[in-house]
Design a protein around this motif. Sequence first.
Motif, PDB file in Angstrom:
ATOM      1  N   LEU A 266       0.830  -1.207   0.000  1.00 45.97           N
ATOM      2  CA  LEU A 266       0.000   0.000   0.000  1.00 45.97           C
ATOM      3  C   LEU A 266       0.863   1.254   0.000  1.00 45.97           C
ATOM      4  N   ALA A 267       2.018   1.199   0.666  1.00 45.91           N
ATOM      5  CA  ALA A 267       2.918   2.359   0.690  1.00 45.91           C
ATOM      6  C   ALA A 267       3.450   2.682  -0.695  1.00 45.91           C
ATOM      7  N   LEU A 268       3.433   1.709  -1.593  1.00 43.53           N
ATOM      8  CA  LEU A 268       3.862   1.916  -2.975  1.00 43.53           C
ATOM      9  C   LEU A 268       2.695   2.242  -3.900  1.00 43.53           C
ATOM     10  N   GLY A 269       1.472   2.214  -3.348  1.00 40.04           N
ATOM     11  CA  GLY A 269       0.303   2.514  -4.156  1.00 40.04           C
ATOM     12  C   GLY A 269      -0.221   1.346  -4.965  1.00 40.04           C
ATOM     13  N   GLU A 282      -7.764  -3.436   9.286  1.00 37.99           N
ATOM     14  CA  GLU A 282      -7.516  -2.010   9.519  1.00 37.99           C
ATOM     15  C   GLU A 282      -6.884  -1.329   8.316  1.00 37.99           C
ATOM     16  N   LEU A 283      -6.375  -2.113   7.365  1.00 36.79           N
ATOM     17  CA  LEU A 283      -5.747  -1.533   6.172  1.00 36.79           C
ATOM     18  C   LEU A 283      -6.766  -1.170   5.102  1.00 36.79           C
ATOM     19  N   ALA A 284      -8.025  -1.568   5.298  1.00 36.38           N
ATOM     20  CA  ALA A 284      -9.057  -1.228   4.313  1.00 36.38           C
ATOM     21  C   ALA A 284      -9.228   0.282   4.187  1.00 36.38           C
ATOM     22  N   ARG A 285      -8.989   0.997   5.273  1.00 30.66           N
ATOM     23  CA  ARG A 285      -9.176   2.456   5.238  1.00 30.66           C
ATOM     24  C   ARG A 285      -8.205   3.136   4.274  1.00 30.66           C
ATOM     25  N   TYR A 286      -7.121   2.450   3.933  1.00 33.58           N
ATOM     26  CA  TYR A 286      -6.137   3.021   3.010  1.00 33.58           C
ATOM     27  C   TYR A 286      -6.359   2.563   1.567  1.00 33.58           C
ATOM     28  N   GLY A 287      -7.400   1.784   1.337  1.00 28.24           N
ATOM     29  CA  GLY A 287      -7.721   1.383  -0.029  1.00 28.24           C
ATOM     30  C   GLY A 287      -7.495  -0.083  -0.336  1.00 28.24           C
ATOM     31  N   ALA A 288      -7.074  -0.876   0.649  1.00 25.69           N
ATOM     32  CA  ALA A 288      -6.919  -2.314   0.421  1.00 25.69           C
ATOM     33  C   ALA A 288      -8.286  -2.940   0.157  1.00 25.69           C
ATOM     34  N   ALA A 312      -8.226   3.363  -5.682  1.00 21.39           N
ATOM     35  CA  ALA A 312      -7.363   4.454  -5.221  1.00 21.39           C
ATOM     36  C   ALA A 312      -6.737   4.066  -3.884  1.00 21.39           C
ATOM     37  N   ILE A 313      -5.427   4.210  -3.790  1.00 16.21           N
ATOM     38  CA  ILE A 313      -4.698   3.880  -2.565  1.00 16.21           C
ATOM     39  C   ILE A 313      -4.232   5.177  -1.903  1.00 16.21           C
ATOM     40  N   ASP A 314      -4.464   5.300  -0.612  1.00 16.58           N
ATOM     41  CA  ASP A 314      -4.038   6.483   0.140  1.00 16.58           C
ATOM     42  C   ASP A 314      -2.569   6.321   0.531  1.00 16.58           C
ATOM     43  N   VAL A 315      -1.706   6.518  -0.448  1.00 15.33           N
ATOM     44  CA  VAL A 315      -0.275   6.325  -0.219  1.00 15.33           C
ATOM     45  C   VAL A 315       0.250   7.301   0.832  1.00 15.33           C
ATOM     46  N   ASP A 316      -0.167   8.545   0.730  1.00 15.05           N
ATOM     47  CA  ASP A 316       0.327   9.540   1.692  1.00 15.05           C
ATOM     48  C   ASP A 316      -0.106   9.186   3.112  1.00 15.05           C
ATOM     49  N   GLY A 317      -1.327   8.700   3.260  1.00 13.53           N
ATOM     50  CA  GLY A 317      -1.813   8.316   4.585  1.00 13.53           C
ATOM     51  C   GLY A 317      -1.020   7.159   5.165  1.00 13.53           C
ATOM     52  N   VAL A 318      -0.712   6.167   4.341  1.00 14.94           N
ATOM     53  CA  VAL A 318       0.068   5.017   4.797  1.00 14.94           C
ATOM     54  C   VAL A 318       1.458   5.468   5.222  1.00 14.94           C
ATOM     55  N   ARG A 319       2.094   6.248   4.375  1.00 11.36           N
ATOM     56  CA  ARG A 319       3.463   6.681   4.679  1.00 11.36           C
ATOM     57  C   ARG A 319       3.507   7.598   5.905  1.00 11.36           C
ATOM     58  N   ARG A 320       2.437   8.349   6.128  1.00 10.82           N
ATOM     59  CA  ARG A 320       2.380   9.219   7.313  1.00 10.82           C
ATOM     60  C   ARG A 320       2.158   8.399   8.586  1.00 10.82           C
ATOM     61  N   ASP A 321       1.151   7.526   8.563  1.00 12.40           N
ATOM     62  CA  ASP A 321       0.758   6.810   9.775  1.00 12.40           C
ATOM     63  C   ASP A 321       1.740   5.715  10.179  1.00 12.40           C
ATOM     64  N   PHE A 322       2.535   5.230   9.212  1.00 11.69           N
ATOM     65  CA  PHE A 322       3.465   4.147   9.505  1.00 11.69           C
ATOM     66  C   PHE A 322       4.901   4.543   9.195  1.00 11.69           C
ATOM     67  N   GLY A 323       5.206   5.802   9.446  1.00 14.90           N
ATOM     68  CA  GLY A 323       6.572   6.287   9.255  1.00 14.90           C
ATOM     69  C   GLY A 323       7.451   5.920  10.446  1.00 14.90           C
ATOM     70  N   LEU A 324       8.748   5.827  10.214  1.00 15.35           N
ATOM     71  CA  LEU A 324       9.689   5.461  11.263  1.00 15.35           C
ATOM     72  C   LEU A 324       9.696   6.484  12.385  1.00 15.35           C
ATOM     73  N   ARG A 325       9.650   7.768  12.054  1.00 19.50           N
ATOM     74  CA  ARG A 325       9.713   8.793  13.095  1.00 19.50           C
ATOM     75  C   ARG A 325       8.547   8.657  14.068  1.00 19.50           C
ATOM     76  N   ARG A 326       7.328   8.506  13.533  1.00 17.91           N
ATOM     77  CA  ARG A 326       6.148   8.387  14.394  1.00 17.91           C
ATOM     78  C   ARG A 326       6.236   7.129  15.254  1.00 17.91           C
ATOM     79  N   SER A 327       6.608   6.019  14.641  1.00 20.38           N
ATOM     80  CA  SER A 327       6.707   4.757  15.371  1.00 20.38           C
ATOM     81  C   SER A 327       7.734   4.862  16.500  1.00 20.38           C
ATOM     82  N   ALA A 328       8.905   5.413  16.196  1.00 21.68           N
ATOM     83  CA  ALA A 328       9.962   5.534  17.204  1.00 21.68           C
ATOM     84  C   ALA A 328       9.560   6.486  18.327  1.00 21.68           C
ATOM     85  N   GLU A 329       8.818   7.537  18.005  1.00 16.90           N
ATOM     86  CA  GLU A 329       8.378   8.479  19.040  1.00 16.90           C
ATOM     87  C   GLU A 329       7.402   7.815  20.006  1.00 16.90           C
TER      88      GLU A 329
END
Length: 341
Positions: A266-269, A282-288, A312-329
Amino acid sequence: MTRPLRIGFVGTELAPLRPSAGGLERLVTGWATALSRQFATTCISRFDDASPGTRYNTTAPLAQLVEGCDVVVVNNRPAWANEIDLPVVLVLHNTVEAWALPGWDATRHQLTTPTVMGPNVVVAAVSSYLARHVQEQLGLAALPVVLPPFIDPAFADGPRWQPNENSLLFPNRLLTKKGVLETIAAIKRVSDPRATVVFLENFAPWSQPTGEHLTLLEHINACARCRLEPRIEASATLANRMLGAQAVLAPSIHPEGLGLVPLEALALGIPTIISSMGGLGELARYGATVVEPIDDAGFAAAIEESTQKPPAIDVDGVRRDFGLRRSAEILAASLQEAILR
């Protein structure tokens, strides 16, 4: 000048703490690397993986291995978290049968002996579904922290989907629970005779195929519309392979904690077909696209729909919600909570 917080990251006994070993190992080493910019981190394994900078010992008590740490991150092993008197963050990636608890009865598929977590342990889970599951199985008073896994930069920062072939890709491990047989049944019912499924010979964490793998390989080889390709270990190479497929298939028939493979797709669209088992839904919300794998006609129809009219895949949403910075924080906040207990 105060010294940095010392964090020990404990892997399981199933695979070496190398990013190429599997999804859990990649997350553990990735978190350790990300937090090393602010803290002193070390990876600790009960597996002789010979990785530079990794402590290992298959006989010493875990409490001895984590000596010198201020706080410890334990993954998928609740019983191990209770072996440590230090502040602990227990991160659970899968459902109860994967936790190696002594009270687990595989025949009855239930815990026969309750596991009580010590007051020094903060519990986290990789999805909202799994947090609810963990609360029930461990009898926790409150829901665990939801600690989203992060997407490898090869997928999070990579180019977006541009298919160049008719095949669909099944990059998950070759296990019955991942929906291999259901995928074979579905592709046989797809009306376009050019449509094929490529399975990767992914046996991780096993280095050689087991009896289950060999049986599944026989089924794949017997289907004219399926073919095998070697397992791809490097994330960047796998991302490039995914980008050429018409869709990625991840129709697990057992509950998943979340599902890194479909998340990466999904991160690749890429059009991604999943089941609703566990955190996958839970991945259905991103277009799965969600299917019932045992309904091979419905599964086949979803394949046809996804290839003829890609969703349509919400690539930006996936990359935002599952980014390394957010996860590490979120993990860092859980570590601070554990220390303050």
